[in-house]
Structures are given as structure tokens and as C-alpha cells.
Design an enzyme around this catalytic site. Sequence first.
Site, mmCIF file in Angstrom:
data_model
loop_
_atom_site.group_PDB
_atom_site.id
_atom_site.type_symbol
_atom_site.label_atom_id
_atom_site.label_comp_id
_atom_site.label_asym_id
_atom_site.label_seq_id
_atom_site.Cartn_x
_atom_site.Cartn_y
_atom_site.Cartn_z
ATOM 1 N N ASP A 97 -38.091 -77.057 -1.347
ATOM 2 C CA ASP A 97 -38.854 -75.973 -0.727
ATOM 3 C C ASP A 97 -38.442 -75.865 0.742
ATOM 4 O O ASP A 97 -37.631 -76.652 1.233
ATOM 5 C CB ASP A 97 -40.358 -76.195 -0.910
ATOM 6 C CG ASP A 97 -40.847 -77.462 -0.225
ATOM 7 O OD1 ASP A 97 -40.045 -78.153 0.417
ATOM 8 O OD2 ASP A 97 -42.043 -77.769 -0.342
ATOM 9 N N SER A 98 -39.005 -74.906 1.452
ATOM 10 C CA SER A 98 -38.536 -74.634 2.814
ATOM 11 C C SER A 98 -39.186 -75.540 3.848
ATOM 12 O O SER A 98 -38.772 -75.569 4.997
ATOM 13 C CB SER A 98 -38.850 -73.186 3.186
ATOM 14 O OG SER A 98 -40.254 -73.025 3.353
ATOM 15 N N GLY A 99 -40.237 -76.241 3.459
ATOM 16 C CA GLY A 99 -41.028 -77.011 4.417
ATOM 17 C C GLY A 99 -42.180 -76.202 4.979
ATOM 18 O O GLY A 99 -43.126 -76.756 5.528
ATOM 19 N N GLY A 100 -42.119 -74.881 4.828
ATOM 20 C CA GLY A 100 -43.150 -74.015 5.413
ATOM 21 C C GLY A 100 -44.548 -74.331 4.901
ATOM 22 O O GLY A 100 -45.480 -74.508 5.683
ATOM 23 N N PHE A 101 -44.669 -74.453 3.586
ATOM 24 C CA PHE A 101 -46.011 -74.646 3.020
ATOM 25 C C PHE A 101 -46.663 -75.913 3.559
ATOM 26 O O PHE A 101 -47.841 -75.915 3.919
ATOM 27 C CB PHE A 101 -45.938 -74.678 1.487
ATOM 28 C CG PHE A 101 -47.291 -74.789 0.838
ATOM 29 C CD1 PHE A 101 -48.102 -73.672 0.731
ATOM 30 C CD2 PHE A 101 -47.760 -76.001 0.365
ATOM 31 C CE1 PHE A 101 -49.364 -73.768 0.154
ATOM 32 C CE2 PHE A 101 -49.013 -76.108 -0.219
ATOM 33 C CZ PHE A 101 -49.820 -74.989 -0.328
ATOM 34 N N ASP A 151 -40.567 -69.607 5.319
ATOM 35 C CA ASP A 151 -41.583 -68.550 5.308
ATOM 36 C C ASP A 151 -42.868 -69.012 5.971
ATOM 37 O O ASP A 151 -43.110 -70.206 6.092
ATOM 38 C CB ASP A 151 -41.881 -68.119 3.861
ATOM 39 C CG ASP A 151 -42.434 -69.260 3.010
ATOM 40 O OD1 ASP A 151 -42.048 -70.422 3.247
ATOM 41 O OD2 ASP A 151 -43.243 -68.985 2.112
ATOM 42 N N GLN A 222 -43.939 -62.688 0.050
ATOM 43 C CA GLN A 222 -45.328 -62.955 0.468
ATOM 44 C C GLN A 222 -46.129 -61.655 0.311
ATOM 45 O O GLN A 222 -45.780 -60.819 -0.498
ATOM 46 C CB GLN A 222 -45.345 -63.505 1.907
ATOM 47 C CG GLN A 222 -44.756 -64.918 2.022
ATOM 48 C CD GLN A 222 -45.667 -66.006 1.426
ATOM 49 O OE1 GLN A 222 -46.828 -65.759 1.073
ATOM 50 N NE2 GLN A 222 -45.134 -67.220 1.286
ATOM 51 N N GLY A 249 -47.310 -68.010 -1.796
ATOM 52 C CA GLY A 249 -48.644 -67.694 -1.286
ATOM 53 C C GLY A 249 -49.689 -67.486 -2.362
ATOM 54 O O GLY A 249 -50.723 -66.863 -2.115
ATOM 55 N N ASP A 299 -43.219 -74.683 -10.685
ATOM 56 C CA ASP A 299 -43.381 -76.102 -10.355
ATOM 57 C C ASP A 299 -44.844 -76.327 -10.033
ATOM 58 O O ASP A 299 -45.538 -75.395 -9.623
ATOM 59 C CB ASP A 299 -42.566 -76.485 -9.108
ATOM 60 C CG ASP A 299 -43.232 -75.990 -7.838
ATOM 61 O OD1 ASP A 299 -43.122 -74.793 -7.532
ATOM 62 O OD2 ASP A 299 -43.920 -76.787 -7.172
ATOM 63 N N CYS A 369 -48.713 -85.192 -29.953
ATOM 64 C CA CYS A 369 -47.694 -85.353 -28.911
ATOM 65 C C CYS A 369 -46.665 -86.410 -29.328
ATOM 66 O O CYS A 369 -47.025 -87.476 -29.823
ATOM 67 C CB CYS A 369 -48.360 -85.760 -27.596
ATOM 68 S SG CYS A 369 -47.210 -86.074 -26.251
ATOM 69 N N CYS A 371 -44.590 -87.904 -27.243
ATOM 70 C CA CYS A 371 -44.123 -88.676 -26.084
ATOM 71 C C CYS A 371 -44.226 -90.171 -26.353
ATOM 72 O O CYS A 371 -44.988 -90.621 -27.207
ATOM 73 C CB CYS A 371 -44.886 -88.272 -24.820
ATOM 74 S SG CYS A 371 -46.379 -89.221 -24.487
ATOM 75 N N CYS A 374 -47.823 -91.625 -26.297
ATOM 76 C CA CYS A 374 -48.656 -91.343 -27.470
ATOM 77 C C CYS A 374 -48.137 -92.071 -28.718
ATOM 78 O O CYS A 374 -48.892 -92.314 -29.651
ATOM 79 C CB CYS A 374 -48.736 -89.839 -27.711
ATOM 80 S SG CYS A 374 -49.703 -89.011 -26.431
ATOM 81 N N HIS A 400 -47.074 -88.934 -20.036
ATOM 82 C CA HIS A 400 -47.671 -88.065 -21.053
ATOM 83 C C HIS A 400 -47.886 -86.642 -20.521
ATOM 84 O O HIS A 400 -47.516 -85.665 -21.181
ATOM 85 C CB HIS A 400 -49.004 -88.602 -21.582
ATOM 86 C CG HIS A 400 -49.750 -87.546 -22.330
ATOM 87 N ND1 HIS A 400 -49.418 -87.168 -23.623
ATOM 88 C CD2 HIS A 400 -50.727 -86.694 -21.928
ATOM 89 C CE1 HIS A 400 -50.179 -86.152 -23.993
ATOM 90 N NE2 HIS A 400 -50.980 -85.840 -22.981
#
Length: 419
Positions: A97-101, A151, A222, A249, A299, A369, A371, A374, A400
Site C-alpha cells: 500500500d502507499s502508507g497513506g492509510f 493518497d 477517493q 476510503g 485484501d 472445510c 484445511c 479442520c 483456518h
Amino acid sequence: MALSFEVAAASQSGGRRGALHLPHGTVQTPVFMPVGTAATVKAVPQDTLEQIGADGAGAEMILANTYHLYLRPGHELIRRMGGLHRFMSWSRPMLTDSGGFQVFSLAKLRKITTDGVEFRSHLDGSSHFFSPEHSMEVQIALGADVMMAFDECVETPATWQRTRDSMSLTHAWAARSKQYFEAHKHEVPWAQPVPHPSQLYRDGWDADNFAGRTQCLFGIVQGGMYPDLRRESAERLVEMDFDGYAIGGLAVGEPPEVTREMIARTLEFLPKDKPRYVMGVGYPDQIAEYARMGVDMMDCVLPTRAARHGLLFRAVEPGELQPVKDAIGEEESPGESWTGESSATPSTIRMNIKRVEYAEDQRPIDPACACPVCQRYTRAYLRHLFMSREPLGATLNSIHNLAFYLDTMERVRKELAGL
Ligand SMILES: [Zn+2]
């Protein structure tokens, strides 16, 4: 070449089954990307990440956070280690990510100018400055396949005028991000020799494979909760011609129907031949819904964060009533910010493993499941690990939940392919 994107099939509702070709491999879309904040998907080893999911394909792409890695261990250290892939021994695609958040949500004492953001580290109070150019410099040093334009994330709620001013700043920063990226993208650390080859490199992954390949850059739409601003933002960014487009956003406390509407109202103005990414969403039913609407990438920290709080996702069993709202009392919420839960009829239940009813429950978390958790462990054992604060509990719960998310996406991909 940085990226190519093929759409193999599209549904009437706009959902697409595709493949995203990146320098470190091909990703089947729509894709869910587990979040590896500090160059680790918390509590889960990389070899496990490569295998989980019913089809055994594992996580095809993961995300790491620029802000966290810039502060610790530092992007220059990671550059000297050959970039993030080599540093953490992950040979598949990654996104930063950009680091902005995080600058806007975690850092202290922010001072925003048109040039960038001055802030203090949430770790030690030290003073830092992030500009679009600096975010690009850090993300090039990290060397993820996909990087994001810098951003500003507007607070929620915000007025139309405040949102528009912030959006205009994001557009100016997007242009500067692209300009810096184009001038410096050859500096990515992939092409450097590896001083201490790990197994990963002995198996044939070396700098020659990356000759001439560069990272790619996505712009971030945005516009807050205002459809007219979302449209304007999408159109401005498309004019700048990015490799892909993110919808940012969202999932910041608004009702889920607003999130859904903003996604729908943005998607219609994004090009059909480029990947479309919604950042930071959501519950399993929501990621399936957004994928069916035409979102290619998502994500979220939810599967791993919930796991560490003992909250496990499982499918509703045939004939089972939907007890989620009753089962999860206020005292059992994880105490962190969660995105709104969909009001549509869910196909997923969120179990709280600490509940006493599981103390002697011999069943797996989810009988449907496949996995490894499980297949091997009972609810009773997982409850014991959680109550005893054993680290293995966080690992097994995370495996899981991630498998559940990856399987959810695999089902949607099959559905979109008409299988
Ligand atoms: Zn499972």
C-alpha cells in the site's frame, strides 16, 4: 513488462474470472490477498501460506504495509537484503500500500500540506515526512509487484466540500506518484545478485528471471460517500492511465449498503481491461458479493485479526438457523474497528471459540472445510489453546480463517467461469 490482465469470462452482473500476470507469477482473479503487515501474515509461516485452501494452491498474492516496514526495519535495510520478496522468502506476487492509510490512522501529530504529510511514528514518536515521491521511493525499495499511488484518506463523515478538496489533493499526488515512478522504476532491487541464497533461490529463482521487468502502479479512487465525487475521481485517474485502479476510503465505518453502492458507482467508470481492487474489505459474504459485482482484487486483516481474537468463520450447515447476531454478544466483539457486517442472508457463521459450549466439542471448526486444521484438530482443543493463550492457537485459527477466505474466492471463481 509490468503487468498483463486477461478476462476469461464475465457474468451479467459484471463479475469477471481472469488472470493477472505479474513479475513474480500469475494470480487467478478475483483474488483475496492475506495481509502481511510487517512482512509476515501474522502467526502463519510462508510455506503454510503457499499450501492452504481446498485446492492446495495457497495464497497467490499477499499484501505488506509500507508505513510499518518504512518505520521498522526500514526500507533501505530491505533494499540491501534484495527487496521484500527475498527478505521474507516469498517468491509469489506481492502488493504494497502507499502508507497513506496508516499515516492518517496510526501516526500522531500529522501536518498535511500540498507537498506531503509530516507525522510522528506511533512506535517511538520520531518525526517523519511522507510525500508522493517518498512513498514511491520506499515502495520501489520494497519491490512488491504492485505498488499504490500516495493518497489522502479523508475522515468519515466529511462534508462534500472537504471530501472534494481531499480528493483533489489525492489526484495531484497521484500524478506526482506516477511521474516519480516512471523516472525511477528501474531501481527495483530484483536485478541485484543475492549474497546469501536461500532455498528459494537455489530452486532457480534468480535475478535473470527479472531482467527488464518492473513493478506496476495503481491509482486510488477517493471521493468519500459521494457518488458524483467517486465518478470524478475515477475519470481523473483513468486519464492518468495507471496499470490498475483501487477504490479506497471504504469500510471506514459506513453502513455496508453504502460501501456496496460506492463500489458499484465507481466500477462503472473504471476500464474493463484493467484490474480493479477494493482496499480493506470485508466479511466472507461481502468479498463474494463484491467479486460478483466485478471487483478483481481485495485484501483485509479480518481473517487473521479475528483468528487472534478466537473468532472463526465457518459455513452455515444445511438446515441450520442463522444464530450469528445472538451468538456474538457485545462483550465478545474484538475491540477493534470492524467493517459493517452485511445485512443480506449470510452463508457464513462467526464462531467464538472461547465459548464454554465448545469445551468438549469433538467436531472440527467446519466439517465442510478441507484445511489442515479442520482435518486434524477439534473445537475442544482449539478452545483450550485459546483459553491458555498458547501461540499455536493463533496460528491454527489463522490458518483456518485464511483457508476459509481462499476457498470462498475459489468458489466464486468457479461460479464466474460457469463451472
Ligand atoms: Zn478449516
